[in-house]
Design a protein around this motif. Structure first.
Motif, PDB file in Angstrom:
ATOM      1  N   ALA A 198      46.179  86.083 -17.074  1.00 32.18           N
ATOM      2  CA  ALA A 198      46.587  84.684 -16.949  1.00 32.18           C
ATOM      3  C   ALA A 198      45.834  84.042 -15.782  1.00 32.18           C
ATOM      4  CB  ALA A 198      48.092  84.582 -16.727  1.00 32.18           C
ATOM      5  N   THR A 199      45.480  82.779 -15.931  1.00 33.70           N
ATOM      6  CA  THR A 199      44.712  82.071 -14.912  1.00 33.70           C
ATOM      7  C   THR A 199      45.622  81.202 -14.074  1.00 33.70           C
ATOM      8  OG1 THR A 199      42.804  82.030 -16.378  1.00 33.70           O
ATOM      9  CG2 THR A 199      42.790  80.483 -14.555  1.00 33.70           C
ATOM     10  N   GLY A 200      45.423  81.280 -12.758  1.00 32.37           N
ATOM     11  CA  GLY A 200      46.192  80.463 -11.842  1.00 32.37           C
ATOM     12  C   GLY A 200      45.350  80.074 -10.652  1.00 32.37           C
ATOM     13  N   GLU A 201      45.953  79.323  -9.739  1.00 31.91           N
ATOM     14  CA  GLU A 201      45.264  78.859  -8.540  1.00 31.91           C
ATOM     15  C   GLU A 201      46.042  79.302  -7.308  1.00 31.91           C
ATOM     16  OE1 GLU A 201      43.992  74.663  -6.408  1.00 31.91           O
ATOM     17  OE2 GLU A 201      44.853  74.626  -8.411  1.00 31.91           O
TER      18      GLU A 201
ATOM     19  N   ASP B 157      49.816  79.390  -8.316  1.00 33.68           N
ATOM     20  CA  ASP B 157      50.358  78.369  -9.216  1.00 33.68           C
ATOM     21  C   ASP B 157      49.771  78.596 -10.606  1.00 33.68           C
ATOM     22  OD1 ASP B 157      51.169  76.124 -10.592  1.00 33.68           O
ATOM     23  OD2 ASP B 157      50.384  74.692  -9.134  1.00 33.68           O
ATOM     24  N   PHE B 158      50.633  78.920 -11.553  1.00 37.89           N
ATOM     25  CA  PHE B 158      50.211  79.139 -12.931  1.00 37.89           C
ATOM     26  C   PHE B 158      50.510  77.941 -13.822  1.00 37.89           C
ATOM     27  CE2 PHE B 158      50.418  83.473 -11.311  1.00 37.89           C
ATOM     28  CZ  PHE B 158      49.247  83.996 -11.808  1.00 37.89           C
ATOM     29  N   GLY B 159      50.842  76.817 -13.222  1.00 34.09           N
ATOM     30  CA  GLY B 159      51.120  75.602 -13.991  1.00 34.09           C
ATOM     31  C   GLY B 159      52.570  75.528 -14.420  1.00 34.09           C
ATOM     32  N   GLU B 160      52.966  74.346 -14.863  1.00 34.92           N
ATOM     33  CA  GLU B 160      54.323  74.100 -15.349  1.00 34.92           C
ATOM     34  C   GLU B 160      55.383  74.562 -14.349  1.00 34.92           C
ATOM     35  OE1 GLU B 160      54.969  75.322 -19.382  1.00 34.92           O
ATOM     36  OE2 GLU B 160      52.915  74.845 -19.937  1.00 34.92           O
ATOM     37  N   ALA B 161      55.134  74.293 -13.057  1.00 34.74           N
ATOM     38  CA  ALA B 161      56.065  74.619 -11.972  1.00 34.74           C
ATOM     39  C   ALA B 161      56.356  76.118 -11.875  1.00 34.74           C
ATOM     40  CB  ALA B 161      57.365  73.823 -12.112  1.00 34.74           C
ATOM     41  N   LEU B 162      55.386  76.950 -12.236  1.00 34.88           N
ATOM     42  CA  LEU B 162      55.547  78.401 -12.167  1.00 34.88           C
ATOM     43  C   LEU B 162      54.723  78.941 -11.012  1.00 34.88           C
ATOM     44  CD1 LEU B 162      56.692  81.003 -13.370  1.00 34.88           C
ATOM     45  CD2 LEU B 162      54.716  81.075 -14.886  1.00 34.88           C
ATOM     46  N   LEU B 163      55.398  79.268  -9.904  1.00 36.50           N
ATOM     47  CA  LEU B 163      54.759  79.836  -8.728  1.00 36.50           C
ATOM     48  C   LEU B 163      55.176  81.294  -8.617  1.00 36.50           C
ATOM     49  CD1 LEU B 163      55.441  76.996  -6.124  1.00 36.50           C
ATOM     50  CD2 LEU B 163      53.401  77.333  -7.526  1.00 36.50           C
ATOM     51  N   ILE B 164      54.192  82.166  -8.424  1.00 36.69           N
ATOM     52  CA  ILE B 164      54.476  83.599  -8.346  1.00 36.69           C
ATOM     53  C   ILE B 164      53.757  84.179  -7.139  1.00 36.69           C
ATOM     54  CG2 ILE B 164      54.188  85.837  -9.488  1.00 36.69           C
ATOM     55  CD1 ILE B 164      54.432  84.433 -12.145  1.00 36.69           C
ATOM     56  N   GLY B 165      54.445  85.032  -6.391  1.00 33.29           N
ATOM     57  CA  GLY B 165      53.826  85.761  -5.289  1.00 33.29           C
ATOM     58  C   GLY B 165      53.115  86.985  -5.843  1.00 33.29           C
ATOM     59  N   CYS B 166      51.847  87.140  -5.478  1.00 33.01           N
ATOM     60  CA  CYS B 166      51.035  88.250  -5.975  1.00 33.01           C
ATOM     61  C   CYS B 166      50.449  89.043  -4.812  1.00 33.01           C
ATOM     62  CB  CYS B 166      49.878  87.724  -6.826  1.00 33.01           C
ATOM     63  SG  CYS B 166      50.379  86.825  -8.287  1.00 33.01           S
ATOM     64  N   LEU B 167      50.324  90.331  -5.002  1.00 35.59           N
ATOM     65  CA  LEU B 167      49.643  91.168  -4.028  1.00 35.59           C
ATOM     66  C   LEU B 167      48.148  91.135  -4.291  1.00 35.59           C
ATOM     67  CD1 LEU B 167      52.068  94.221  -4.076  1.00 35.59           C
ATOM     68  CD2 LEU B 167      51.980  92.362  -2.392  1.00 35.59           C
ATOM     69  N   GLU B 168      47.359  91.488  -3.281  1.00 29.45           N
ATOM     70  CA  GLU B 168      45.909  91.405  -3.387  1.00 29.45           C
ATOM     71  C   GLU B 168      45.350  92.198  -4.569  1.00 29.45           C
ATOM     72  OE1 GLU B 168      42.521  90.932  -0.052  1.00 29.45           O
ATOM     73  OE2 GLU B 168      43.960  92.545   0.257  1.00 29.45           O
ATOM     74  N   GLU B 169      45.916  93.373  -4.824  1.00 33.14           N
ATOM     75  CA  GLU B 169      45.404  94.202  -5.920  1.00 33.14           C
ATOM     76  C   GLU B 169      45.744  93.651  -7.306  1.00 33.14           C
ATOM     77  OE1 GLU B 169      49.193  96.263  -4.390  1.00 33.14           O
ATOM     78  OE2 GLU B 169      47.375  95.507  -3.448  1.00 33.14           O
TER      79      GLU B 169
END
Length: 44
Positions: free
Chosen positions: A6-9, A27-39
């Motif tokens: 999936a593409t996000g910013e 930010d994956f769009g449509e008010a979907l924010l997710i915390g991601c680890l570097e890997e």
């Protein structure tokens, strides 16, 4: 959550203080924010 690839910013980078690792808020769009680890992130 999301399918692999999936593409996000990345909108913010924070530090997990106990583990001392960066956490990227993506930010994956449509008010979907997710915390991601570097890997979990691939730069295109």
């Amino acid at each position: 959550m999301l399918a692999a690839g999936a593409t996000g910013e990345i909108i913010k980078v924070a530090i997990h203080t106990e583990a001392n690792v960066p956490v990227y808020i993506v930010d994956f769009g449509e008010a979907l924010l997710i915390g991601c680890l570097e890997e979990e992130i691939t730069v295109l």
